[in-house]
Design an enzyme around this catalytic site. Structure first.
Site, PDB file in Angstrom:
ATOM      1  CD  GLU A 113      17.604  36.875 -17.124  1.00 39.71           C
ATOM      2  OE1 GLU A 113      18.113  35.744 -17.296  1.00 39.71           O
ATOM      3  OE2 GLU A 113      18.253  37.931 -17.144  1.00 39.71           O
ATOM      4  CD  GLU A 133      19.920  34.821 -12.857  1.00 42.66           C
ATOM      5  OE1 GLU A 133      19.363  35.124 -11.772  1.00 42.66           O
ATOM      6  OE2 GLU A 133      19.295  34.694 -13.926  1.00 42.66           O
TER       7      GLU A 133
HETATM    8  N1  3HC Z   1      20.948  23.825 -15.625  1.00 41.44           N
HETATM    9  C1  3HC Z   1      21.390  22.560 -15.756  1.00 41.44           C
HETATM   10  N2  3HC Z   1      21.012  21.550 -14.952  1.00 41.44           N
HETATM   11  C2  3HC Z   1      20.135  21.862 -13.966  1.00 41.44           C
HETATM   12  C3  3HC Z   1      19.654  23.159 -13.771  1.00 41.44           C
HETATM   13  C4  3HC Z   1      20.085  24.181 -14.658  1.00 41.44           C
HETATM   14  N3  3HC Z   1      19.641  25.439 -14.566  1.00 41.44           N
HETATM   15  N4  3HC Z   1      18.813  23.135 -12.708  1.00 41.44           N
HETATM   16  C5  3HC Z   1      18.777  21.886 -12.269  1.00 41.44           C
HETATM   17  N5  3HC Z   1      19.572  21.101 -13.016  1.00 41.44           N
HETATM   18  C6  3HC Z   1      19.786  19.648 -12.892  1.00 41.44           C
HETATM   19  C7  3HC Z   1      20.412  19.257 -11.586  1.00 41.44           C
HETATM   20  O1  3HC Z   1      21.811  19.316 -11.679  1.00 41.44           O
HETATM   21  C8  3HC Z   1      19.907  17.860 -11.428  1.00 41.44           C
HETATM   22  O2  3HC Z   1      20.679  17.033 -12.265  1.00 41.44           O
HETATM   23  P1  3HC Z   1      21.006  15.519 -11.869  1.00 41.44           P
HETATM   24  O3  3HC Z   1      19.673  14.849 -11.725  1.00 41.44           O
HETATM   25  O4  3HC Z   1      21.851  15.038 -12.984  1.00 41.44           O
HETATM   26  O5  3HC Z   1      21.746  15.623 -10.553  1.00 41.44           O
HETATM   27  C9  3HC Z   1      18.510  17.909 -12.004  1.00 41.44           C
HETATM   28  O6  3HC Z   1      18.487  19.065 -12.845  1.00 41.44           O
HETATM   29  C10 3HC Z   1      17.417  18.042 -10.973  1.00 41.44           C
HETATM   30  O7  3HC Z   1      17.727  19.115 -10.103  1.00 41.44           O
HETATM   31  P2  3HC Z   1      17.519  19.024  -8.537  1.00 41.44           P
HETATM   32  O8  3HC Z   1      18.099  17.747  -8.033  1.00 41.44           O
HETATM   33  O9  3HC Z   1      18.013  20.283  -7.946  1.00 41.44           O
HETATM   34  O10 3HC Z   1      15.929  18.926  -8.456  1.00 41.44           O
HETATM   35  P3  3HC Z   1      14.899  19.650  -7.499  1.00 41.44           P
HETATM   36  O11 3HC Z   1      13.571  19.252  -7.987  1.00 41.44           O
HETATM   37  O12 3HC Z   1      15.294  19.450  -6.088  1.00 41.44           O
HETATM   38  O13 3HC Z   1      15.088  21.233  -7.777  1.00 41.44           O
HETATM   39  C11 3HC Z   1      15.247  23.251  -9.043  1.00 41.44           C
HETATM   40  C12 3HC Z   1      14.754  21.799  -8.991  1.00 41.44           C
HETATM   41  C13 3HC Z   1      14.491  24.108  -8.010  1.00 41.44           C
HETATM   42  C14 3HC Z   1      14.957  23.779 -10.417  1.00 41.44           C
HETATM   43  C15 3HC Z   1      16.758  23.305  -8.727  1.00 41.44           C
HETATM   44  O14 3HC Z   1      17.404  22.365  -9.529  1.00 41.44           O
HETATM   45  C16 3HC Z   1      17.446  24.616  -8.938  1.00 41.44           C
HETATM   46  O15 3HC Z   1      17.371  25.497  -8.091  1.00 41.44           O
HETATM   47  N6  3HC Z   1      18.158  24.760 -10.076  1.00 41.44           N
HETATM   48  C17 3HC Z   1      19.023  25.854 -10.331  1.00 41.44           C
HETATM   49  C18 3HC Z   1      18.282  27.089 -10.740  1.00 41.44           C
HETATM   50  C19 3HC Z   1      19.226  28.206 -11.087  1.00 41.44           C
HETATM   51  O16 3HC Z   1      20.150  28.536 -10.383  1.00 41.44           O
HETATM   52  N7  3HC Z   1      18.951  28.850 -12.238  1.00 41.44           N
HETATM   53  C20 3HC Z   1      19.678  29.970 -12.652  1.00 41.44           C
HETATM   54  C21 3HC Z   1      20.666  29.566 -13.651  1.00 41.44           C
HETATM   55  S1  3HC Z   1      21.707  30.923 -14.110  1.00 41.44           S
HETATM   56  C22 3HC Z   1      20.856  31.761 -15.311  1.00 41.44           C
HETATM   57  O17 3HC Z   1      19.714  31.473 -15.554  1.00 41.44           O
HETATM   58  C23 3HC Z   1      21.626  32.799 -16.044  1.00 41.44           C
HETATM   59  C24 3HC Z   1      20.740  33.675 -16.882  1.00 41.44           C
HETATM   60  O18 3HC Z   1      20.441  34.855 -16.164  1.00 41.44           O
HETATM   61  C25 3HC Z   1      21.423  34.081 -18.149  1.00 41.44           C
END
Ligand code: 3HC
Ligand code: NAI
Length: 712
Positions: A113, A133
């Site tokens: 975004e 999301e």
């Molecule tokens: N917020 C907080 N913590 C997050 C995060 C996020 N968005 N994304 C990842 N983390 C944390 C994980 O919990 C993990 O923490 P830990 O080491 O304490 O366990 C650490 O970051 C590393 O994450 P991964 O183990 O998953 O690492 P990878 O390298 O395998 O993957 C990634 C990285 C592809 C970025 C994956 O973490 C991911 O898919 N994250 C989620 C992305 C997501 O769903 N974003 C949307 C959020 S909702 C949103 O944005 C709402 C908006 O529209 C208003």
């Protein structure tokens, strides 16, 4: 993550000037999530850039592997803190000077975004874009529902939001999400070059909000919205946020931009407040926490380059494919040449079918099969770093295999068993190196199913456990640590809720009614459909094996035996609980089965009564939750979240309900206990409240209180 929360705003977002370009960098490890400090930092950096007369453009970057992984998921459910992300995105778009983003790695959710709100967008070739999301029960809540359709068109934007899956940089460019690709590796340089070029050509600010869907595209856009609505009751049945996504995108056609944003915000807050959002966020963190086990914190994994597999049946072959897919060379040992040839054919069949369906090219199949070799002599396993045994489920056969492994394997080789139920402590004791023995419980089909139960026997060395978790990561599987008991975490709980289904059947519910209730709850299949798929003969054999040791006080329901005696084993025999005419896989209800059920009920003298769908699910879930509580109480699972993850990834538990113990917390543990006590009035031998459940109810606690990080 905990440590990174202590960052100050000035650390997490930094600005430096390079000629006329202000380079604004987000540095908030591990993934640049848009936590409150980042949002504040961005606001300050944009204000400063607008005020600095030397600055003519802003280049926005994320430090590290990823651009921005989205909103900070840990903030959901906490009181919101200004500035909100939608305001930050609006601020970016309103910047008086062109804002350029240069994306490397992932730009997800709120991260995308931010990209949409910028004026010019560059991506390195490895960049990935997604609006995930929906996988968290949400919708893009920082302008994504209004800006993405304006840039990419309604259909592509809907796909991105409803799928939640990432697209690559090239596709993003084709769809109009990205203006420029760069094949370099340095986002700073690529972004600076692009910003300078834009300045040289006098490129103006270019707010996405000012774009309109061209009138000529309107009919297609409306069609795409209709098509998405049609999916809501099929693919997204029972889910809350997909419908809100479609409604928000509809506003792009019907409403002014600011009104669209207001609606999006309203829908986002509605989603935030649902049990589905809580469950999905729980699942997100639980699957990551499950990999954090004390042994892996204490020891480094052993080297793992070559794998041995004993047995090339259903499981051995599937495990071999999982290893080959991860690039690990496999040596398969079978008991004779004929069985070995069958094992090889089982492996080849998987790849041949991919080739036939156009999902893999011949050269790739040959490359993967090239990593496979077979032998009938155990000596071939002498070099293996890890061996998985997948022979018949029989202690004598398995210990004979382990004796061979003890004889030929090199010191330090990990010796794993894929047993479903047998006592791995006992198996480990039969050889000279019990410290190297572990359970690796794959699920069928092993190359597809995500769950891997890592079963930790008494004497196993920490680094063997660490190696197993490292293997799971390499195989892209979700690993859960389990202790030794009959059935470990998943199969042990399954046995109990499956039994509850038999009792419901005996007491008056039809198998079709039970399956339907379970499906409506969100499982992909009901228990009787699962039996038909797996083959009724398998559970029949298990029942016969256990007949001698069965607790005589427990009610026994012989209905399934009556079907098996007729040779009705399910899909493979054309009938089971359902009819499968001409090899079809969709079962039809069978009046003869209902007649057998009725007859057996009479013989058992059970009083037949009627059950509502809610009655059925209360029994089914109470049985599941109660046994899950026992599994935690006895230390078979480290934490409630481990049970949740096992049930989500191995047993089809609906993710939007978070797993049985998260679900129990949501509906209230006192309600669950009250149900169990009520059911116990009729059948006290089956319904025994778990001591942990009783204790939690007495002190007003929740399963989630027990989800603290495991001690390292
Ligand atoms: N917020 C907080 N913590 C997050 C995060 C996020 N968005 N994304 C990842 N983390 C944390 C994980 O919990 C993990 O923490 P830990 O080491 O304490 O366990 C650490 O970051 C590393 O994450 P991964 O183990 O998953 O690492 P990878 O390298 O395998 O993957 C990634 C990285 C592809 C970025 C994956 O973490 C991911 O898919 N994250 C989620 C992305 C997501 O769903 N974003 C949307 C959020 S909702 C949103 O944005 C709402 C908006 O529209 C208003
Ligand atoms: P299977 O019967 O399909 O395969 C067993 C294979 O082991 C056969 O190919 C047989 O030739 C081979 N074998 C037997 N003795 C051997 C020996 N001494 N040396 C070498 N090979 C030998 O059985 P399946 O279903 O693959 O099960 C294997 C193991 O996996 C069992 O312990 C089972 O409990 C477990 N398991 C099975 C699951 C399933 O869904 N089928 C799921 C998870 C675990």
């Amino acid at each position: 993550m905990a440590a990174s929360h202590s960052h100050l705003a000035q650390d997490v977002v930094t600005s430096r000037r390079e000629g006329p370009v202000s380079i604004v960098t987000i540095n908030y490890p591990p993934v640049n999530a848009l936590g409150v400090e980042v949002r504040r930092g961005l606001m300050a950096a944009l204000d400063a850039a607008d005020q600095d007369t030397e600055v003519r453009a802003v280049l926005l970057l994320g430090a590290g592997r990823h651009f921005i992984a989205g909103a900070d998921i840990r903030e959901f459910g906490q009181p919101p803190q200004a500035p909100l992300l939608p305001d930050v995105c609006n601020r970016i778009e309103a910047s008086a000077k062109p804002v350029v983003v240069a994306v490397q790695g992932a730009a997800l959710g709120g991260g995308l975004e931010v990209v949409l709100a910028a004026h010019y967008r560059l991506a390195l070739l490895g960049a990935k874009f997604a609006l995930p999301e929906v996988t968290l029960g949400l919708l893009p809540g920082a302008g994504g529902t209004q800006r993405a359709p304006r840039l990419m068109g309604v259909e592509a934007a809907l796909n991105l939001m409803l799928d939640g899956k990432p697209i690559g940089a090239r596709q993003a460019q084709t769809l109009g999400l990205v203006d420029r690709l760069d094949d370099g590796t340095d986002p700073v340089q690529a972004g600076l070059d692009y910003a300078r070029e834009l300045l040289a050509s006098g490129a103006p600010v270019r707010p996405t909000r000012d774009r309109r869907i061209p009138v000529a595209d309107m009919p297609a856009a409306s069609q795409a919205l209709d098509a998405a609505r049609a999916l809501l009751n099929k693919k997204y049945r029972g889910l809350f946020s997909p419908a809100r996504i479609v409604d928000a995108v509809q506003a792009v056609l019907d409403r002014p931009f600011d009104e669209g944003l207001r609606l999006e915000r309203e829908y986002f807050l509605q989603c935030l407040d649902t049990p589905q959002r809580r469950a999905l966020v729980h699942a997100f963190f639980a699957e990551r926490e499950a990999a954090k086990v004390p042994e892996a914190g204490r020891a480094q994994p052993r080297a793992l380059n070559r794998v041995g597999i004993v047995g090339g049946g259903t499981m051995g072959a599937g495990i071999a494919v999982a290893m080959l897919d991860a690039g690990l060379p496999v040596v398969m040992v079978e008991r004779d040449e004929t069985s070995l040839e069958r094992g090889r054919a089982n492996v080849a069949k998987v790849y041949d079918s991919l080739v036939k369906r156009g999902r893999m090219v011949v050269a790739e199949r040959d490359r993967r099969l090239g990593l496979w070799s077979g032998a009938t002599d155990y000596q071939a396993l002498a070099d293996a770093d890890l061996v998985v045994e997948a022979v018949f489920e029989d202690m004598a056969v398995k210990s004979a295999v382990f004796a061979e492994l003890d004889r030929v394997c090199k010191p330090g080789a990990v010796l794993a068993s894929n047993t479903s139920y047998l006592d791995i402590n006992q198996l480990a004791k039969t050889i000279s190196r019990p410290q190297d023995v572990i359970g690796l419980h794959f699920f069928s089909p092993a190359n597809v199913m995500k769950l891997l139960e890592i079963v930790v026997p008494e004497q196993v060395a920490d680094d063997v456990v660490a190696t197993s978790f490292a293997l799971a990561r390499r195989l892209k599987k979700i690993a859960v640590r389990a202790g030794v008991c009959d059935g470990f975490i998943g199969n042990r709980i399954l046995a109990v809720y499956r039994q509850a289904a038999e009792y419901l059947l005996a007491d008056g519910a039809s198998p079709y009614q039970i399956d339907q209730a379970v499906r409506r709850f969100g499982f992909p299949m009901g228990p009787f459909q699962v039996t038909d798929l797996a083959g009724g003969d398998i559970s029949w054999a298990a029942r016969k094996r256990r007949a001698a040791t069965r607790d005589p006080a427990l009610r026994y329901v012989p209905i399934a035996d009556r079907l098996c005696e007729r040779g009705w084993f399910g899909q493979k025999t054309g009938r089971g609980w359902y009819l499968y005419p001409e090899g079809s896989r969709a079962g039809q209800e069978d009046p003869e089965v209902l007649a057998i059920v009725a007859e057996e009920r009479l013989k058992m003298g059970a009083a037949s009564r009627s059950f509502t769908e809610e009655d059925i699910m209360r029994h089914y879930m109470a049985a599941m939750i109660n046994e899950a509580a026992n599994v935690v109480h006895q230390g078979i699972a480290l934490r409630p979240l481990d049970v949740d993850v096992a049930m989500l990834y191995g047993y089809g538990f609906p993710r939007h309900r978070g797993g049985p113990l998260h679900y129990a917390d949501e509906i209230g543990l006192d309600a669950v206990l009250a149900d169990i006590r009520a059911f116990a009035a009729e059948d006290p031998h089956f319904w025994k409240p778990s001591p942990l459940l009783v204790e939690l109810v007495e002190r007003g606690g929740h399963f989630k209180d027990l989800n603290q990080p495991a001690q390292g």
